[in-house]
Scaffold this motif. Structure first.
Motif, mmCIF file in Angstrom:
data_model
loop_
_atom_site.group_PDB
_atom_site.id
_atom_site.type_symbol
_atom_site.label_atom_id
_atom_site.label_comp_id
_atom_site.label_asym_id
_atom_site.label_seq_id
_atom_site.Cartn_x
_atom_site.Cartn_y
_atom_site.Cartn_z
ATOM 1 N N LEU A 49 0.785 -1.232 0.000
ATOM 2 C CA LEU A 49 0.000 0.000 0.000
ATOM 3 C C LEU A 49 0.823 1.291 0.000
ATOM 4 C CD1 LEU A 49 -2.993 0.441 -0.217
ATOM 5 C CD2 LEU A 49 -3.109 0.651 2.254
ATOM 6 N N PRO A 50 1.874 1.443 0.799
ATOM 7 C CA PRO A 50 2.618 2.703 0.753
ATOM 8 C C PRO A 50 3.201 3.013 -0.625
ATOM 9 C CG PRO A 50 3.217 1.470 2.704
ATOM 10 C CD PRO A 50 2.375 0.562 1.865
ATOM 11 N N ALA A 51 3.666 1.995 -1.314
ATOM 12 C CA ALA A 51 4.243 2.222 -2.651
ATOM 13 C C ALA A 51 3.155 2.526 -3.676
ATOM 14 C CB ALA A 51 5.046 1.008 -3.085
ATOM 15 N N VAL A 52 2.036 1.825 -3.583
ATOM 16 C CA VAL A 52 0.946 2.052 -4.536
ATOM 17 C C VAL A 52 0.390 3.465 -4.381
ATOM 18 C CG1 VAL A 52 -1.423 1.368 -5.107
ATOM 19 C CG2 VAL A 52 0.318 -0.379 -4.770
ATOM 20 N N LEU A 53 0.220 3.912 -3.139
ATOM 21 C CA LEU A 53 -0.328 5.251 -2.892
ATOM 22 C C LEU A 53 0.734 6.342 -2.934
ATOM 23 C CD1 LEU A 53 -2.758 4.415 0.054
ATOM 24 C CD2 LEU A 53 -3.296 4.666 -2.378
ATOM 25 N N ASP A 54 2.003 5.942 -3.019
ATOM 26 C CA ASP A 54 3.133 6.864 -3.010
ATOM 27 C C ASP A 54 3.111 7.757 -1.777
ATOM 28 O OD1 ASP A 54 5.542 7.786 -4.013
ATOM 29 O OD2 ASP A 54 4.595 9.430 -5.122
ATOM 30 N N ILE A 55 2.742 7.154 -0.652
ATOM 31 C CA ILE A 55 2.752 7.842 0.633
ATOM 32 C C ILE A 55 3.711 7.081 1.545
ATOM 33 C CG2 ILE A 55 1.394 8.517 2.649
ATOM 34 C CD1 ILE A 55 -1.042 8.611 0.797
ATOM 35 N N ALA A 56 4.825 7.673 1.860
ATOM 36 C CA ALA A 56 5.858 7.081 2.722
ATOM 37 C C ALA A 56 6.278 5.697 2.229
ATOM 38 C CB ALA A 56 5.368 7.017 4.165
ATOM 39 N N PRO A 57 6.789 5.602 0.999
ATOM 40 C CA PRO A 57 7.174 4.295 0.474
ATOM 41 C C PRO A 57 8.338 3.641 1.225
ATOM 42 C CG PRO A 57 7.804 6.025 -1.048
ATOM 43 C CD PRO A 57 6.980 6.660 0.025
ATOM 44 N N VAL A 78 18.775 -2.144 -3.435
ATOM 45 C CA VAL A 78 18.883 -2.395 -4.862
ATOM 46 C C VAL A 78 17.969 -1.493 -5.678
ATOM 47 C CG1 VAL A 78 18.744 -4.159 -6.656
ATOM 48 C CG2 VAL A 78 19.549 -4.782 -4.379
ATOM 49 N N GLU A 79 16.683 -1.493 -5.367
ATOM 50 C CA GLU A 79 15.678 -0.685 -6.088
ATOM 51 C C GLU A 79 14.821 0.095 -5.105
ATOM 52 O OE1 GLU A 79 14.475 -0.272 -9.346
ATOM 53 O OE2 GLU A 79 16.080 -1.391 -10.274
ATOM 54 N N PRO A 80 15.389 1.049 -4.384
ATOM 55 C CA PRO A 80 14.572 1.794 -3.418
ATOM 56 C C PRO A 80 13.571 2.708 -4.116
ATOM 57 C CG PRO A 80 16.769 2.713 -3.524
ATOM 58 C CD PRO A 80 16.771 1.480 -4.389
ATOM 59 N N PHE A 81 12.471 2.992 -3.438
ATOM 60 C CA PHE A 81 11.468 3.887 -3.987
ATOM 61 C C PHE A 81 11.906 5.342 -3.867
ATOM 62 C CE2 PHE A 81 8.543 0.302 -2.978
ATOM 63 C CZ PHE A 81 8.142 0.067 -4.265
ATOM 64 N N VAL A 82 12.704 5.636 -2.854
ATOM 65 C CA VAL A 82 13.153 7.003 -2.640
ATOM 66 C C VAL A 82 14.605 7.139 -3.066
ATOM 67 C CG1 VAL A 82 11.529 7.560 -0.818
ATOM 68 C CG2 VAL A 82 13.667 6.453 -0.228
ATOM 69 N N GLY A 83 14.949 8.308 -3.588
ATOM 70 C CA GLY A 83 16.285 8.527 -4.113
ATOM 71 C C GLY A 83 17.273 8.715 -3.036
#
Length: 128
Positions: A65-73, A123-128
């Motif tokens: 859910l956090p990644a899908v909603l892009d809220i605190a991924p 490896v593939e974080p959502f945040v830079g």
């Protein structure tokens, strides 16, 4: 790699949702009757099983859910890390009870959630 992490996170979310709801809503005596692999539930009080089930549900929701909603991924790898801890305990419990095949299954879930945690942290974080 991103696709593999999404697929693994989705599968683990489904597994932990089903498991968590089972622990919340199925009486432990009925769960224990489902086979030898489920007799471990008799080692815990009903409240403890409900707490484990709630943690599994929160972890499952946190995997996706956090990644899908892009809220605190950043919560995705944290949820995966929490599920790694739960599955570490489950694997140890199975080994202590002498349930080697069930321990192997739990260790597989542990490895898959660790894959998501490491993948999303490094490896593939959502945040830079």
């Amino acid at each position: 790699m991103n696709i593999a992490l999404w697929i693994t996170a989705g599968l683990m979310a489904a597994v932990f949702l089903l498991s968590g709801f089972g622990k919340l809503f199925v009486p432990r005596e009925k769960m224990a009757e489902m086979g030898n692999a489920a007799r471990w539930v008799l080692d815990f009080r009903p409240g403890t099983l409900k707490a484990i089930g709630a943690l599994e549900i929160f972890g499952a929701v946190g995997l996706v859910l956090p990644a899908v909603l892009d809220i605190a991924p950043i919560l995705v790898p944290l949820a995966a890390s929490g599920l790694v801890l739960i599955m570490t305990g489950a694997t140890i419990l199975r080994i202590r009870r002498g349930e080697r095949k069930a321990a192997l299954g739990d260790a597989t879930y542990l490895a898959l959630t660790a894959f998501v945690a490491i993948g999303r942290f490094a490896v593939e974080p959502f945040v830079g």
